[in-house]
Design a protein around this motif. Structure first.
Motif, PDB file in Angstrom:
ATOM      1  N   PHE A 101       0.834  -1.203   0.000  1.00 29.47           N
ATOM      2  CA  PHE A 101       0.000   0.000   0.000  1.00 29.47           C
ATOM      3  C   PHE A 101       0.869   1.252   0.000  1.00 29.47           C
ATOM      4  CE2 PHE A 101      -2.692  -3.301   1.619  1.00 29.47           C
ATOM      5  CZ  PHE A 101      -3.971  -2.991   1.173  1.00 29.47           C
ATOM      6  N   ASP A 102       0.380   2.295  -0.661  1.00 34.53           N
ATOM      7  CA  ASP A 102       1.008   3.615  -0.637  1.00 34.53           C
ATOM      8  C   ASP A 102       0.167   4.554   0.223  1.00 34.53           C
ATOM      9  OD1 ASP A 102       3.286   3.355  -2.272  1.00 34.53           O
ATOM     10  OD2 ASP A 102       2.042   3.416  -4.074  1.00 34.53           O
ATOM     11  N   VAL A 103       0.829   5.471   0.926  1.00 37.58           N
ATOM     12  CA  VAL A 103       0.122   6.515   1.666  1.00 37.58           C
ATOM     13  C   VAL A 103      -0.028   7.710   0.728  1.00 37.58           C
ATOM     14  CG1 VAL A 103       0.129   8.028   3.674  1.00 37.58           C
ATOM     15  CG2 VAL A 103       1.050   5.707   3.860  1.00 37.58           C
ATOM     16  N   ALA A 104      -1.230   7.912   0.218  1.00 37.82           N
ATOM     17  CA  ALA A 104      -1.473   8.983  -0.748  1.00 37.82           C
ATOM     18  C   ALA A 104      -1.730  10.313  -0.056  1.00 37.82           C
ATOM     19  CB  ALA A 104      -2.667   8.620  -1.639  1.00 37.82           C
ATOM     20  N   GLU A 105      -2.219  10.248   1.166  1.00 36.22           N
ATOM     21  CA  GLU A 105      -2.484  11.473   1.925  1.00 36.22           C
ATOM     22  C   GLU A 105      -2.324  11.152   3.399  1.00 36.22           C
ATOM     23  OE1 GLU A 105      -6.305  14.358   2.876  1.00 36.22           O
ATOM     24  OE2 GLU A 105      -6.193  13.375   0.910  1.00 36.22           O
ATOM     25  N   MET A 106      -1.710  12.072   4.148  1.00 33.51           N
ATOM     26  CA  MET A 106      -1.478  11.812   5.570  1.00 33.51           C
ATOM     27  C   MET A 106      -1.740  13.072   6.381  1.00 33.51           C
ATOM     28  SD  MET A 106       2.697  11.691   5.496  1.00 33.51           S
ATOM     29  CE  MET A 106       2.741  10.921   3.869  1.00 33.51           C
ATOM     30  N   GLN A 107      -1.918  12.891   7.677  1.00 30.53           N
ATOM     31  CA  GLN A 107      -2.106  14.017   8.590  1.00 30.53           C
ATOM     32  C   GLN A 107      -1.060  13.912   9.683  1.00 30.53           C
ATOM     33  OE1 GLN A 107      -6.164  14.896   9.972  1.00 30.53           O
ATOM     34  NE2 GLN A 107      -5.337  15.031  12.039  1.00 30.53           N
ATOM     35  N   ILE A 108      -0.265  14.965   9.862  1.00 32.65           N
ATOM     36  CA  ILE A 108       0.765  14.997  10.890  1.00 32.65           C
ATOM     37  C   ILE A 108       0.514  16.215  11.761  1.00 32.65           C
ATOM     38  CG2 ILE A 108       3.246  15.154  11.348  1.00 32.65           C
ATOM     39  CD1 ILE A 108       3.738  13.888   8.625  1.00 32.65           C
ATOM     40  N   ALA A 109       0.417  16.003  13.073  1.00 35.76           N
ATOM     41  CA  ALA A 109       0.121  17.104  13.988  1.00 35.76           C
ATOM     42  C   ALA A 109       1.009  17.011  15.223  1.00 35.76           C
ATOM     43  CB  ALA A 109      -1.349  17.075  14.394  1.00 35.76           C
ATOM     44  N   HIS A 110       1.483  18.159  15.699  1.00 35.12           N
ATOM     45  CA  HIS A 110       2.264  18.228  16.930  1.00 35.12           C
ATOM     46  C   HIS A 110       1.324  18.386  18.116  1.00 35.12           C
ATOM     47  CE1 HIS A 110       6.429  18.626  15.348  1.00 35.12           C
ATOM     48  NE2 HIS A 110       5.796  19.077  14.268  1.00 35.12           N
ATOM     49  N   SER A 111       1.713  17.823  19.240  1.00 33.86           N
ATOM     50  CA  SER A 111       0.930  18.003  20.462  1.00 33.86           C
ATOM     51  C   SER A 111       1.065  19.449  20.943  1.00 33.86           C
ATOM     52  CB  SER A 111       1.421  17.038  21.547  1.00 33.86           C
ATOM     53  OG  SER A 111       2.769  17.316  21.880  1.00 33.86           O
ATOM     54  N   SER A 112       0.190  19.852  21.846  1.00 29.09           N
ATOM     55  CA  SER A 112       0.183  21.237  22.315  1.00 29.09           C
ATOM     56  C   SER A 112       1.489  21.624  22.998  1.00 29.09           C
ATOM     57  CB  SER A 112      -0.993  21.460  23.270  1.00 29.09           C
ATOM     58  OG  SER A 112      -0.923  20.525  24.359  1.00 29.09           O
ATOM     59  N   ASN A 113       2.131  20.667  23.672  1.00 28.46           N
ATOM     60  CA  ASN A 113       3.392  20.979  24.340  1.00 28.46           C
ATOM     61  C   ASN A 113       4.615  20.693  23.467  1.00 28.46           C
ATOM     62  OD1 ASN A 113       3.544  18.204  24.344  1.00 28.46           O
ATOM     63  ND2 ASN A 113       3.157  17.983  26.560  1.00 28.46           N
ATOM     64  N   GLY A 114       4.376  20.163  22.249  1.00 28.44           N
ATOM     65  CA  GLY A 114       5.464  19.923  21.309  1.00 28.44           C
ATOM     66  C   GLY A 114       6.291  18.703  21.576  1.00 28.44           C
ATOM     67  N   ASP A 115       5.866  17.853  22.515  1.00 23.41           N
ATOM     68  CA  ASP A 115       6.656  16.674  22.868  1.00 23.41           C
ATOM     69  C   ASP A 115       6.427  15.500  21.924  1.00 23.41           C
ATOM     70  OD1 ASP A 115       7.765  17.979  24.973  1.00 23.41           O
ATOM     71  OD2 ASP A 115       6.375  17.161  26.480  1.00 23.41           O
ATOM     72  N   THR A 116       5.267  15.454  21.290  1.00 22.92           N
ATOM     73  CA  THR A 116       4.930  14.295  20.462  1.00 22.92           C
ATOM     74  C   THR A 116       4.389  14.740  19.108  1.00 22.92           C
ATOM     75  OG1 THR A 116       2.698  14.162  21.397  1.00 22.92           O
ATOM     76  CG2 THR A 116       4.419  12.817  22.452  1.00 22.92           C
ATOM     77  N   VAL A 117       4.430  13.799  18.167  1.00 22.80           N
ATOM     78  CA  VAL A 117       3.886  14.004  16.827  1.00 22.80           C
ATOM     79  C   VAL A 117       2.884  12.895  16.554  1.00 22.80           C
ATOM     80  CG1 VAL A 117       4.406  14.040  14.367  1.00 22.80           C
ATOM     81  CG2 VAL A 117       5.961  15.127  15.974  1.00 22.80           C
ATOM     82  N   THR A 118       1.707  13.264  16.045  1.00 19.96           N
ATOM     83  CA  THR A 118       0.674  12.281  15.705  1.00 19.96           C
ATOM     84  C   THR A 118       0.637  12.102  14.195  1.00 19.96           C
ATOM     85  OG1 THR A 118      -0.645  12.924  17.615  1.00 19.96           O
ATOM     86  CG2 THR A 118      -1.767  11.701  15.865  1.00 19.96           C
TER      87      THR A 118
END
Length: 411
Positions: free
Chosen positions: A261-278
């Motif tokens: 499978f290929d990832v054609a579209e993704m969502q990347i978001a930082h947490s409010s404190n900047g410690d993690t990435v979703t």
């Protein structure tokens, strides 16, 4: 009402007009029919020849025929493995002017088998596991595209060989519905129907003595749920990584690529404190290796076949004098790939006599030859080379396997 043929290709109506539409499908003369194994269907289905094509002709009411025709066209546009819709024929009548049911016409899938013909020689449990894998992948792909099947079963699926595994294709879309996206309830309903249908089909095989004694029909029906669940989770789950560890995201994408499978579209978001990435894959497209092989070589293959051919291509490229990754003066990968097709792939496949190939397409033949080379090399404790493997395969393997390689549906 006059006979009407609604077709996807302007060439098809002229070919289809030669068929005996004034006769009920059950009464079509043998001269028009192609003797291929048929799966179980609630409708009358026959295989016929129209020009150079083998077609499947199914009688059903006009509204369901038109609806299924459009759904199959939608699935084709979405790149979902399903039979190709060719036409709907309406306005049929017999010699006395009595109306006959319309028909839906699809292109018969070359080299495919309905599951019942596969069980004519009792399948080993390992082969059945591969069938469940293929069906789970098909159901996941349908659900990712927003298609609720409504009647997932072995009977409504065709299977093709795919480099030691199988690829599954949807045959019957009559009960399906296409949505922008499916809810969890819609997916679970489809999955529960699949479990019940598959268990029932295997119980029928068990009663007829066609099921391997070690196979539990209920367990195998449940297996589709587990395999579907694992794949769906991997394709859609949300991942949380430490900030700055972006290679974790790349690793997740590579794992999805390995699954085809290929990832054609993704969502990347930082947490409010900047410690993690979703990280969330928003759109996942199947056929990663198929597209890569097609782009490099022009060869169209099943996903597992494409993966195997790409591995061989990469190994061969590494032996070429003008292969130097990163060197702007070196031959481009596309140039080397087309040289591999011309000098390695095609001559190797053509060395296998046509009469011994059975149902295998070119990519499957090449995969089989690579497997045989590996086996002979292991036995000899050194690489015996592709030419020697081809010679031994033709002499010692294909003649013995010829009975099991007799043409399946679509040949």
């Amino acid at each position: 009402m006059a006979l009407q043929i609604s077709a996807t290709n302007p060439e098809h109506p002229a070919l289809l007009l030669a068929l005996p539409w004034q006769l009920p499908l059950e009464e079509w003369p043998e001269e028009y029919l192609v003797p291929l194994p048929r799966g179980i269907s609630r409708h009358v289905v026959r295989y016929a020849r129209a020009g150079d094509e083998v077609i499947a002709v199914k009688e059903l009411a006009e509204r369901p025929a038109q609806r299924e025709y459009e759904l199959l066209r939608d699935l084709d546009r979405l790149g979902i493995p399903a039979v190709d819709p060719l036409a709907v024929v309406t306005g049929r009548s017999d010699a006395d002017g009595e109306p006959l049911e319309p028909v839906l016409i699809t292109r018969h899938l070359r080299g495919s088998q309905p599951y019942r013909s596969m069980f004519e020689t009792t399948l080993r449990p390992a082969t059945m596991h591969r069938l469940m894998d293929a069906l789970a992948v098909l159901l996941v792909r349908l659900h990712l595209a927003g298609f609720a099947w409504g009647d997932c079963s072995l009977s409504n699926t065709l299977f093709r060989r795919d480099a030691g595994a199988y690829a599954a294709y949807l045959v019957d879309a009559e009960t399906g519905d296409l949505h922008p996206a499916l809810s969890s309830g819609q997916r679970e309903y489809d999955l529960d129907l699949a479990r019940v249908n598959i268990s029932g089909e295997l119980l029928d095989l068990e009663a007829s003595g066609a099921l391997h004694p070690s196979v539990d029909p209920i367990e195998f029906g449940t297996e589709i749920c587990a395999r579907y669940g694992d794949l769906w989770e991997e394709l859609t789950r949300t991942s949380v990584y430490p900030a700055g560890k972006y290679h974790y995201i790349e690793r997740r994408i590579r794992r999805l690529n390995d699954l085809g499978f290929d990832v054609a579209e993704m969502q990347i978001a930082h947490s409010s404190n900047g410690d993690t990435v979703t990280f969330v894959p928003k759109v996942v497209d199947a056929g990663h290796h198929q597209r890569q092989l097609l782009r490099l070589t022009g060869l169209d293959a099943e996903e597992n076949q494409a993966r195997r051919l790409l591995n061989d291509l990469e190994s061969w490229m590494a032996t070429q004098d003008d292969y130097a990754p990163g060197d702007p003066l070196a031959a481009r990968p596309e140039v080397l790939a087309h040289r591999w097709v011309r000098d390695v792939f095609r001559p190797t496949v053509r060395a296998v006599p046509v009469e011994l190939r059975g149902t295998m397409d070119a990519a499957e033949i090449y995969h089989e030859l690579l497997e045989h080379r590996w086996y002979l090399s292991e036995r000899a404790q050194h690489d015996i080379g592709l030419d020697t493997a081809v010679e031994d395969y033709i002499k010692n393997i294909l003649p013995k396997a010829r009975e099991t390689l007799q043409p399946m549906s679509g040949e």
